[in-house]
Design a protein around this motif. Structure first.
Motif, PDB file in Angstrom:
ATOM      1  N   ALA A   1      12.136  26.883  66.034  1.00 24.56           N
ATOM      2  CA  ALA A   1      11.339  25.828  65.400  1.00 24.56           C
ATOM      3  C   ALA A   1      10.012  25.604  66.109  1.00 24.56           C
ATOM      4  CB  ALA A   1      12.133  24.531  65.348  1.00 24.56           C
TER       5      ALA A   1
ATOM      6  N   SER B   1      15.744  33.925  62.134  1.00 26.27           N
ATOM      7  CA  SER B   1      14.569  33.078  61.938  1.00 26.27           C
ATOM      8  C   SER B   1      13.950  32.747  63.292  1.00 26.27           C
ATOM      9  CB  SER B   1      14.955  31.797  61.212  1.00 26.27           C
ATOM     10  OG  SER B   1      15.888  31.070  61.983  1.00 26.27           O
ATOM     11  N   GLN B   2      12.666  32.441  63.244  1.00 27.88           N
ATOM     12  CA  GLN B   2      11.955  32.084  64.466  1.00 27.88           C
ATOM     13  C   GLN B   2      12.442  30.724  64.955  1.00 27.88           C
ATOM     14  OE1 GLN B   2       7.942  31.959  63.038  1.00 27.88           O
ATOM     15  NE2 GLN B   2       7.524  34.052  63.661  1.00 27.88           N
TER      16      GLN B   2
ATOM     17  N   ASN C   1       7.710  28.322  64.560  1.00 25.25           N
ATOM     18  CA  ASN C   1       7.867  28.623  63.144  1.00 25.25           C
ATOM     19  C   ASN C   1       6.915  27.759  62.323  1.00 25.25           C
ATOM     20  OD1 ASN C   1       8.697  29.100  60.532  1.00 25.25           O
ATOM     21  ND2 ASN C   1      10.871  28.977  61.009  1.00 25.25           N
ATOM     22  N   ARG C   2       6.017  28.380  61.614  1.00 22.77           N
ATOM     23  CA  ARG C   2       5.024  27.663  60.810  1.00 22.77           C
ATOM     24  C   ARG C   2       5.683  26.866  59.686  1.00 22.77           C
ATOM     25  NH1 ARG C   2       0.046  25.454  60.301  1.00 22.77           N
ATOM     26  NH2 ARG C   2      -0.903  25.860  58.304  1.00 22.77           N
ATOM     27  N   ASP C   3       6.825  27.300  59.200  1.00 30.35           N
ATOM     28  CA  ASP C   3       7.528  26.566  58.145  1.00 30.35           C
ATOM     29  C   ASP C   3       8.067  25.226  58.647  1.00 30.35           C
ATOM     30  OD1 ASP C   3       7.064  28.664  56.418  1.00 30.35           O
ATOM     31  OD2 ASP C   3       8.990  29.614  56.819  1.00 30.35           O
ATOM     32  N   VAL C   4       8.341  25.126  59.935  1.00 31.10           N
ATOM     33  CA  VAL C   4       8.902  23.911  60.513  1.00 31.10           C
ATOM     34  C   VAL C   4       7.812  23.061  61.148  1.00 31.10           C
ATOM     35  CG1 VAL C   4      10.495  23.018  62.259  1.00 31.10           C
ATOM     36  CG2 VAL C   4      11.103  25.027  60.928  1.00 31.10           C
ATOM     37  N   ASN C   5       6.890  23.701  61.847  1.00 32.95           N
ATOM     38  CA  ASN C   5       5.862  22.994  62.604  1.00 32.95           C
ATOM     39  C   ASN C   5       4.491  23.414  62.093  1.00 32.95           C
ATOM     40  OD1 ASN C   5       4.234  21.840  64.550  1.00 32.95           O
ATOM     41  ND2 ASN C   5       5.747  22.161  66.155  1.00 32.95           N
ATOM     42  N   LEU C   6       3.824  22.524  61.388  1.00 31.60           N
ATOM     43  CA  LEU C   6       2.545  22.871  60.763  1.00 31.60           C
ATOM     44  C   LEU C   6       1.403  23.028  61.765  1.00 31.60           C
ATOM     45  CD1 LEU C   6       2.739  20.680  57.560  1.00 31.60           C
ATOM     46  CD2 LEU C   6       3.218  23.101  57.819  1.00 31.60           C
TER      47      LEU C   6
END
Length: 141
Positions: free
Chosen positions: A77, A74-75, A80-85
């Motif tokens: 954080a 995984s990328q 990572n768009r899933d973690v940081n909008l």
């Protein structure tokens, strides 16, 4: 007390330990313990129950490890768009400082913007590629 009851109690304890620790591998071992309980229900001798529980538990752990190993990493954080909008959003830079940074108003606050290496500083719209602390790492759109 029946042997199968002991197996089920140990299986339950392993599941509870997994829920408390979040160690997914304990759940795989609980599958092996459940196999031992099923063998006890079937009337298998204690040695067969132990061997079956060990083999099934080991196979489940190895299978889980191999599945996790094949997944792409995984990328981080920060990108990572899933973690940081904020990743993927756009900001407008009007002027760059000589040190390669800029100040922009984003989400109602002042942010320091840093160019990703390889981009030339010029006014315009940039895409947030990564958030590093209180700095936005950006790419030119």
């Amino acid at each position: 007390m029946e042997e199968s009851t002991l197996w089920w109690l140990i299986t339950g304890a392993a599941v509870i330990a997994e829920l408390l620790t979040g160690t997914f591998y304990l759940l795989m071992l609980a599958i092996g313990l459940a196999a031992g309980a099923i063998a006890a229900h079937a009337g298998a001798p204690t040695a067969v129950q132990l061997v079956l529980a060990a083999l099934v538990g080991t196979a489940a752990v190895v299978a889980c490890h191999l599945v996790r190993k094949r997944r792409p990493p995984s990328q981080p954080a920060t990108s990572n768009r899933d973690v940081n909008l904020d990743v993927g959003e756009s900001v407008s830079v009007e002027q760059w400082s000589p040190d390669g940074t800029a100040q922009v108003k984003y989400r109602g606050a002042q942010w320091t913007v840093v160019l990703r290496p390889g981009n030339a500083p010029s006014p315009g719209t940039y895409r947030v590629a990564e958030v590093i602390g209180n700095r936005l790492l950006v790419d030119k759109l």
